[in-house]
Design an enzyme around this catalytic site. Structure first.
Site, PDB file in Angstrom:
ATOM      1  N   THR A 144     -11.748  -0.411  14.932  1.00 12.54           N
ATOM      2  CA  THR A 144     -11.140  -1.556  14.247  1.00 12.54           C
ATOM      3  C   THR A 144      -9.733  -1.790  14.753  1.00 12.54           C
ATOM      4  O   THR A 144      -9.057  -0.843  15.175  1.00 12.54           O
ATOM      5  CB  THR A 144     -11.090  -1.335  12.720  1.00 12.54           C
ATOM      6  OG1 THR A 144     -10.449  -2.463  12.107  1.00 12.54           O
ATOM      7  CG2 THR A 144     -10.337  -0.082  12.318  1.00 12.54           C
ATOM      8  N   ARG A 150      -4.992  -3.343  10.764  1.00  8.32           N
ATOM      9  CA  ARG A 150      -4.062  -2.289  10.344  1.00  8.32           C
ATOM     10  C   ARG A 150      -4.258  -1.877   8.889  1.00  8.32           C
ATOM     11  O   ARG A 150      -4.061  -0.719   8.530  1.00  8.32           O
ATOM     12  CB  ARG A 150      -2.617  -2.722  10.596  1.00  8.32           C
ATOM     13  CG  ARG A 150      -2.220  -2.389  12.035  1.00  8.32           C
ATOM     14  CD  ARG A 150      -0.803  -2.800  12.319  1.00  8.32           C
ATOM     15  NE  ARG A 150      -0.749  -4.266  12.450  1.00  8.32           N
ATOM     16  CZ  ARG A 150       0.357  -4.980  12.429  1.00  8.32           C
ATOM     17  NH1 ARG A 150       1.515  -4.403  12.254  1.00  8.32           N
ATOM     18  NH2 ARG A 150       0.327  -6.275  12.574  1.00  8.32           N
ATOM     19  N   GLY A 151      -4.664  -2.828   8.045  1.00  9.53           N
ATOM     20  CA  GLY A 151      -4.929  -2.489   6.638  1.00  9.53           C
ATOM     21  C   GLY A 151      -6.082  -1.509   6.523  1.00  9.53           C
ATOM     22  O   GLY A 151      -6.011  -0.519   5.770  1.00  9.53           O
ATOM     23  N   LYS A 152      -7.148  -1.755   7.301  1.00  5.78           N
ATOM     24  CA  LYS A 152      -8.295  -0.828   7.289  1.00  5.78           C
ATOM     25  C   LYS A 152      -7.889   0.542   7.835  1.00  5.78           C
ATOM     26  O   LYS A 152      -8.257   1.581   7.278  1.00  5.78           O
ATOM     27  CB  LYS A 152      -9.436  -1.370   8.165  1.00  5.78           C
ATOM     28  CG  LYS A 152     -10.126  -2.612   7.653  1.00  5.78           C
ATOM     29  CD  LYS A 152     -11.264  -2.941   8.606  1.00  5.78           C
ATOM     30  CE  LYS A 152     -11.943  -4.233   8.308  1.00  5.78           C
ATOM     31  NZ  LYS A 152     -13.004  -4.549   9.269  1.00  5.78           N
ATOM     32  N   ASP A 207     -17.231  -3.305   8.570  1.00  7.42           N
ATOM     33  CA  ASP A 207     -17.284  -4.763   8.481  1.00  7.42           C
ATOM     34  C   ASP A 207     -17.284  -5.117   7.008  1.00  7.42           C
ATOM     35  O   ASP A 207     -18.066  -4.565   6.227  1.00  7.42           O
ATOM     36  CB  ASP A 207     -18.513  -5.351   9.173  1.00  7.42           C
ATOM     37  CG  ASP A 207     -18.308  -6.839   9.416  1.00  7.42           C
ATOM     38  OD1 ASP A 207     -17.431  -7.183  10.236  1.00  7.42           O
ATOM     39  OD2 ASP A 207     -18.979  -7.669   8.763  1.00  7.42           O
ATOM     40  N   SER A 208     -16.376  -5.998   6.633  1.00  4.17           N
ATOM     41  CA  SER A 208     -16.174  -6.229   5.207  1.00  4.17           C
ATOM     42  C   SER A 208     -15.787  -7.675   4.945  1.00  4.17           C
ATOM     43  O   SER A 208     -15.515  -8.433   5.878  1.00  4.17           O
ATOM     44  CB  SER A 208     -15.094  -5.274   4.692  1.00  4.17           C
ATOM     45  OG  SER A 208     -13.986  -5.247   5.569  1.00  4.17           O
ATOM     46  N   PHE A 213      -3.909  -5.871   1.521  1.00  2.91           N
ATOM     47  CA  PHE A 213      -3.925  -6.772   2.681  1.00  2.91           C
ATOM     48  C   PHE A 213      -4.973  -7.853   2.419  1.00  2.91           C
ATOM     49  O   PHE A 213      -5.646  -7.848   1.379  1.00  2.91           O
ATOM     50  CB  PHE A 213      -4.191  -6.000   3.990  1.00  2.91           C
ATOM     51  CG  PHE A 213      -5.580  -5.398   4.097  1.00  2.91           C
ATOM     52  CD1 PHE A 213      -5.847  -4.151   3.553  1.00  2.91           C
ATOM     53  CD2 PHE A 213      -6.612  -6.078   4.743  1.00  2.91           C
ATOM     54  CE1 PHE A 213      -7.120  -3.598   3.662  1.00  2.91           C
ATOM     55  CE2 PHE A 213      -7.880  -5.526   4.853  1.00  2.91           C
ATOM     56  CZ  PHE A 213      -8.137  -4.273   4.305  1.00  2.91           C
ATOM     57  N   TYR A 244      -7.257 -10.570   1.308  1.00  2.00           N
ATOM     58  CA  TYR A 244      -7.413 -11.383   0.102  1.00  2.00           C
ATOM     59  C   TYR A 244      -6.955 -10.657  -1.170  1.00  2.00           C
ATOM     60  O   TYR A 244      -7.132 -11.180  -2.277  1.00  2.00           O
ATOM     61  CB  TYR A 244      -8.894 -11.795  -0.045  1.00  2.00           C
ATOM     62  CG  TYR A 244      -9.388 -12.649   1.108  1.00  2.00           C
ATOM     63  CD1 TYR A 244      -9.148 -14.021   1.128  1.00  2.00           C
ATOM     64  CD2 TYR A 244     -10.087 -12.093   2.180  1.00  2.00           C
ATOM     65  CE1 TYR A 244      -9.586 -14.815   2.181  1.00  2.00           C
ATOM     66  CE2 TYR A 244     -10.529 -12.873   3.241  1.00  2.00           C
ATOM     67  CZ  TYR A 244     -10.283 -14.232   3.230  1.00  2.00           C
ATOM     68  OH  TYR A 244     -10.715 -15.009   4.275  1.00  2.00           O
ATOM     69  N   ARG A 249     -14.426  -0.268   0.137  1.00  2.00           N
ATOM     70  CA  ARG A 249     -14.276   0.594   1.321  1.00  2.00           C
ATOM     71  C   ARG A 249     -14.282   2.066   0.913  1.00  2.00           C
ATOM     72  O   ARG A 249     -14.907   2.895   1.577  1.00  2.00           O
ATOM     73  CB  ARG A 249     -12.971   0.223   2.056  1.00  2.00           C
ATOM     74  CG  ARG A 249     -12.711   1.018   3.318  1.00  2.00           C
ATOM     75  CD  ARG A 249     -11.655   0.356   4.193  1.00  2.00           C
ATOM     76  NE  ARG A 249     -12.059  -0.986   4.562  1.00  2.00           N
ATOM     77  CZ  ARG A 249     -11.568  -2.101   3.984  1.00  2.00           C
ATOM     78  NH1 ARG A 249     -10.617  -2.029   3.077  1.00  2.00           N
ATOM     79  NH2 ARG A 249     -12.029  -3.278   4.339  1.00  2.00           N
TER      80      ARG A 249
HETATM   81  P1  ITT Z   1     -12.041  -5.445  12.723  1.00  2.00           P
HETATM   82  O1  ITT Z   1     -13.261  -6.309  13.005  1.00  2.00           O
HETATM   83  O2  ITT Z   1     -11.240  -5.128  13.948  1.00  2.00           O
HETATM   84  O3  ITT Z   1     -12.393  -4.229  11.919  1.00  2.00           O
HETATM   85  P2  ITT Z   1     -11.295  -7.641  10.997  1.00  2.00           P
HETATM   86  O4  ITT Z   1     -10.083  -7.908  10.157  1.00  2.00           O
HETATM   87  O5  ITT Z   1     -11.719  -8.741  11.937  1.00  2.00           O
HETATM   88  O6  ITT Z   1     -11.027  -6.278  11.804  1.00  2.00           O
HETATM   89  P3  ITT Z   1     -13.773  -7.941   9.539  1.00  2.00           P
HETATM   90  O7  ITT Z   1     -14.439  -8.710  10.618  1.00  2.00           O
HETATM   91  O8  ITT Z   1     -14.556  -6.872   8.832  1.00  2.00           O
HETATM   92  O9  ITT Z   1     -12.471  -7.201  10.068  1.00  2.00           O
HETATM   93  O10 ITT Z   1     -13.207  -8.964   8.484  1.00  2.00           O
HETATM   94  C1  ITT Z   1     -12.809  -8.541   7.220  1.00  2.00           C
HETATM   95  C2  ITT Z   1     -12.100  -9.694   6.509  1.00  2.00           C
HETATM   96  O11 ITT Z   1     -12.161  -9.475   5.101  1.00  2.00           O
HETATM   97  C3  ITT Z   1     -10.631  -9.782   6.876  1.00  2.00           C
HETATM   98  O12 ITT Z   1     -10.197 -11.121   6.782  1.00  2.00           O
HETATM   99  C4  ITT Z   1      -9.969  -8.943   5.798  1.00  2.00           C
HETATM  100  O13 ITT Z   1      -8.654  -9.345   5.556  1.00  2.00           O
HETATM  101  C5  ITT Z   1     -10.894  -9.165   4.592  1.00  2.00           C
HETATM  102  N1  ITT Z   1     -10.985  -7.910   3.847  1.00  2.00           N
HETATM  103  C6  ITT Z   1     -11.843  -6.863   4.077  1.00  2.00           C
HETATM  104  N2  ITT Z   1     -11.565  -5.840   3.276  1.00  2.00           N
HETATM  105  C7  ITT Z   1     -10.514  -6.224   2.529  1.00  2.00           C
HETATM  106  C8  ITT Z   1      -9.756  -5.579   1.554  1.00  2.00           C
HETATM  107  O14 ITT Z   1      -9.974  -4.314   1.199  1.00  2.00           O
HETATM  108  N3  ITT Z   1      -8.761  -6.254   0.994  1.00  2.00           N
HETATM  109  C9  ITT Z   1      -8.500  -7.519   1.369  1.00  2.00           C
HETATM  110  N4  ITT Z   1      -9.146  -8.205   2.300  1.00  2.00           N
HETATM  111  C10 ITT Z   1     -10.148  -7.560   2.898  1.00  2.00           C
END
Ligand code: ITT
Length: 194
Positions: A7, A10-12, A70-71, A152, A154, A181
């Site tokens: 990934t 940075r939040g993840k 993926d989230s 981070f 939403y 997560r």
């Molecule tokens: P990677 O694919 O590199 O992991 P990404 O940000 O593109 O990074 P995703 O495709 O999984 O990751 O998209 C996740 C989206 O959902 C992204 O806009 C996040 O900000 C949001 N999201 C996921 N988990 C979240 C959380 O715990 N709190 C707030 N927003 C979250």
């Protein structure tokens, strides 16, 4: 055990590293140059596997385990949007802030101030031995305004069930106890330890 995170978010990375303090966790960008991964799967699980496989194949090291997340958030009043499109709700290359305000605007356009919503996380793990996926969910309410600076994505517009404040206002300890997560990572940890 070295666990490579597939990934760039940075939040993840912060949340996963904190929860996996007993593992040797390293973001893949510290091992190889980051590259674009096309996330064209039909659901969270498919996209998590796409990311974990892409990084595993690029690393060429069968001693490593690669973990991807993926989230996204799904809002009932918007028919489940943005769901798997959460990272690009405000368009390709949109920032977290752009996406947050685009989702608030979408609620305002519908005249909705509060809607049931949930976060989903799919975690995929890929190693030389096997591939595995697990999921976690967090339910609550999406509101049509941003409150707080924590978390981070939403988080400033999401109030978890049983609380009155957004994840932007609540501490990171509360989020760790409740989050989609954390739940998926707890399951993934059991599989990794086994
Ligand atoms: P990677 O694919 O590199 O992991 P990404 O940000 O593109 O990074 P995703 O495709 O999984 O990751 O998209 C996740 C989206 O959902 C992204 O806009 C996040 O900000 C949001 N999201 C996921 N988990 C979240 C959380 O715990 N709190 C707030 N927003 C979250």
């Amino acid at each position: 055990m070295k666990l490579v995170l597939a990934t760039s978010n940075r939040g993840k990375i912060k949340e996963i590293t904190a929860m996996y303090s007993d593992f040797d966790v390293v973001p893949y960008s510290e091992l190889i140059a980051p590259f674009e991964i096309v996330e064209d799967g039909v659901d969270f699980k498919a996209n998590a596997l796409i990311k974990a496989r892409a990084v595993y194949e690029a690393l060429h090291d069968d001693t490593l385990i690669v973990l991807a997340d993926d989230s996204g958030i799904s809002v009932d009043a918007l028919g489940g949007a943005p769901g798997i499109y959460s990272a690009r709700y405000a368009g390709m290359g949109a920032s977290d802030t752009d996406n947050l305000y685009a989702l608030i605007e979408a609620l305002n356009v519908q005249g909705v101030t509060h809607s049931p919503a949930h976060y989903t996380a799919a975690i995929a793990m890929v190693s030389v031995q096997e591939e595995a996926t697990v999921h976690g969910w967090m339910y609550g309410t999406a509101i049509a305004e941003a409150r707080g600076e924590g978390g981070f994505g939403y988080d400033p517009m999401f109030i978890p069930s049983g609380y009155e404040h957004t994840l932007g206002e609540l501490s990171s300890e509360v989020k760790v106890r409740l989050s989609h997560r954390s739940k998926a990572l707890a399951l993934a940890k059991m599989m990794l330890q086994r």
